[in-house]
Scaffold this active site. Structure first.
Site, mmCIF file in Angstrom:
data_model
loop_
_atom_site.group_PDB
_atom_site.id
_atom_site.type_symbol
_atom_site.label_atom_id
_atom_site.label_comp_id
_atom_site.label_asym_id
_atom_site.label_seq_id
_atom_site.Cartn_x
_atom_site.Cartn_y
_atom_site.Cartn_z
ATOM 1 N N HIS A 109 -0.154 -2.893 61.042
ATOM 2 C CA HIS A 109 1.209 -3.166 61.493
ATOM 3 C C HIS A 109 1.997 -1.854 61.431
ATOM 4 O O HIS A 109 1.674 -0.953 60.657
ATOM 5 C CB HIS A 109 1.825 -4.215 60.555
ATOM 6 C CG HIS A 109 3.152 -4.751 60.959
ATOM 7 N ND1 HIS A 109 4.322 -4.059 60.753
ATOM 8 C CD2 HIS A 109 3.506 -5.927 61.543
ATOM 9 C CE1 HIS A 109 5.344 -4.786 61.188
ATOM 10 N NE2 HIS A 109 4.880 -5.922 61.683
ATOM 11 N N ASP A 187 -2.008 -4.575 52.268
ATOM 12 C CA ASP A 187 -0.923 -5.322 52.901
ATOM 13 C C ASP A 187 -1.390 -6.777 53.017
ATOM 14 O O ASP A 187 -2.250 -7.100 53.830
ATOM 15 C CB ASP A 187 -0.628 -4.712 54.274
ATOM 16 C CG ASP A 187 0.315 -5.556 55.119
ATOM 17 O OD1 ASP A 187 0.684 -6.666 54.714
ATOM 18 O OD2 ASP A 187 0.684 -5.097 56.223
ATOM 19 N N GLN A 190 -0.324 -11.271 55.704
ATOM 20 C CA GLN A 190 -0.970 -12.333 56.484
ATOM 21 C C GLN A 190 -2.098 -13.045 55.738
ATOM 22 O O GLN A 190 -2.775 -13.889 56.321
ATOM 23 C CB GLN A 190 -1.518 -11.742 57.785
ATOM 24 C CG GLN A 190 -0.481 -11.119 58.688
ATOM 25 C CD GLN A 190 0.471 -12.145 59.283
ATOM 26 O OE1 GLN A 190 0.136 -13.313 59.418
ATOM 27 N NE2 GLN A 190 1.659 -11.706 59.653
ATOM 28 N N LYS A 213 6.202 -15.523 54.957
ATOM 29 C CA LYS A 213 4.954 -15.826 55.656
ATOM 30 C C LYS A 213 4.046 -16.738 54.814
ATOM 31 O O LYS A 213 2.920 -17.035 55.203
ATOM 32 C CB LYS A 213 4.229 -14.528 56.018
ATOM 33 C CG LYS A 213 5.003 -13.656 57.012
ATOM 34 C CD LYS A 213 4.271 -12.363 57.316
ATOM 35 C CE LYS A 213 5.122 -11.376 58.096
ATOM 36 N NZ LYS A 213 5.391 -11.794 59.476
ATOM 37 N N CYS A 351 4.050 -5.491 66.938
ATOM 38 C CA CYS A 351 4.235 -4.372 66.000
ATOM 39 C C CYS A 351 2.894 -3.731 65.633
ATOM 40 O O CYS A 351 2.660 -3.337 64.489
ATOM 41 C CB CYS A 351 4.963 -4.815 64.738
ATOM 42 S SG CYS A 351 6.636 -5.412 65.038
#
Length: 394
Positions: A109, A187, A190, A213, A351
């Site tokens: 991202h 990260d 997700q 999220k 993104c």
């Protein structure tokens, strides 16, 4: 089955398939946020009256719940932030700043690309990018080559691609990272909502998480920092709630995690985040993953039946997001028509422009599922997609 727990679906006719952008919130999360503002709205870690003590207690209870949720060892390893973007910028501006080489993946991202550019890094000039293989798989051979050439690096990798749903083998990435005396930041924007995460088993050094999220409020995130690295992590910001003692000659900071949480936090959001984690614990992430995995395969198989479709990865090691294009049709045009049919997906570059450029496309249509979605949702989407394609081909 699960939609009844989410007020959004009682009040909207939209078929919601944009969960990678943000998830809907269960009633108990919304009720808890309202409860805080209605019944004990006070600041945390400051005043000593009853409502302030209650707010502090519930705020800290979220830290304890999240520690257990990801199997961290200590509550002080959990630092609250505004979200994953702040976590990434925090580490880029502090701990990772002095490393000669930063290594990222091809599926990042923008939030894990631009902070490094802000330091003056660019490709092969302090920033290295791991190749992507066929079907967007991580190239471990190239990754180890980069580590061999650049030992003692800082590696920053997404767990699950927001654009394509590709899931990286973080445990193997961590093993190789540490083999070459390097550090690993993941990260997890997700991943946290889709399957069980165990930071000790993965052996990550830093793990950046998002509430919104993960069925919680917006504006809240958290950073896991391995205990032995807490003293090496410089303070990012200072201010209220971070200070032990101040004079005009010097400032003495509190211990972790409080020295990293300057100013008034998003108290309602953090307290609401706990309710989202409790909700997931009640369902169990095992069940969540089973439901989503079945939906993901169903979506993939239905998409494969559509003429002129271009798929970019298979279902192996993928969850959540599925991206595709239709030959000779602009993805944005399909997105607009689907919106008019009350079907919410995302169209564009998500993104993630570098991987789109590598694939020589402007963007994709992205369907992103959550456990509250159903096969009926996917059927509605497929029907709408076929209608949009027919309209745009005429």
């Amino acid at each position: 089955m699960y939609k009844k727990d989410f007020p959004f679906f009682e009040n909207s006719s939209v078929t919601y398939l944009d969960n990678a952008a943000t998830t809907q919130k269960p009633k108990e999360v919304i009720n808890k946020v309202v409860d805080y503002y209605t019944h004990f709205c006070s600041n945390t870690h400051r005043s000593n009256h009853g409502d302030a003590n209650k707010a502090t207690k519930e705020f800290e209870a979220t830290r304890e719940t999240l520690k257990t949720f990801i199997n961290a060892t200590y509550t002080k390893e959990i630092i609250f932030t505004k979200g994953v973007s702040e976590c990434l910028n925090m580490l880029a501006s502090t701990f990772a700043k002095e490393f000669k080489t930063i290594i990222i993946s091809s599926l990042e991202h923008h939030s894990n690309i631009t902070p490094w550019h802000m330091q003056g890094r660019s490709l092969h000039k302090g920033l290295e990018v791991v190749n992507v293989k066929q079907n967007l798989e991580f190239d471990f051979e190239h990754f180890e080559e980069l580590l061999k050439a650049n030992p003692n690096s800082f590696v920053s990798i997404t767990h699950v691609s927001n654009a394509f749903g590709v899931t990286h083998d973080i445990k193997e990435i961590a093993r190789l990272t540490h083999k070459y005396d390097s550090y690993l930041l993941v990260d997890a924007a997700q991943s946290l909502a889709h399957f069980k995460v165990d930071v000790q088993d993965l052996d990550v050094d830093f793990y950046a998480m998002s509430s919104h999220k993960t069925f919680g409020p917006t504006g809240v995130g958290a950073l896991y920092v391995k205990k032995e690295l807490l003293e090496k992590l410089p303070v990012y910001q200072t201010g209220g709630a971070t200070i032990n003692d101040v004079s005009f000659e010097r400032s003495i900071m509190l211990d972790a995690p409080y020295k990293y949480e300057a100013g008034t936090q998003n108290i309602a959001g953090v307290i609401g985040f706990k309710k989202a984690l409790d909700y997931l614990n009640n369902i169990t992430l095992k069940k969540v993953h089973e439901v989503e995995n079945e939906l993901y395969y169903y979506l993939h198989n239905e998409l494969k039946k559509i003429e002129d479709i271009v798929l970019y990865n298979n279902t192996k090691n993928a969850i959540g997001s599925k991206s595709f294009n239709i030959k000779n049709i602009n993805s944005e045009d399909i997105g607009i028509l689907l919106d008019k049919m009350h079907i919410a997906v995302r169209a564009g570059h998500h993104c993630a422009q570098p991987i789109m450029k590598k694939l020589n496309i402007d963007g994709t249509i992205r369907v992103s599922i959550a456990f509250y979605n159903t096969k009926e949702d996917i059927d509605i989407f497929i029907k709408g997609l076929k209608k949009a394609i027919m309209m745009l081909k005429d």
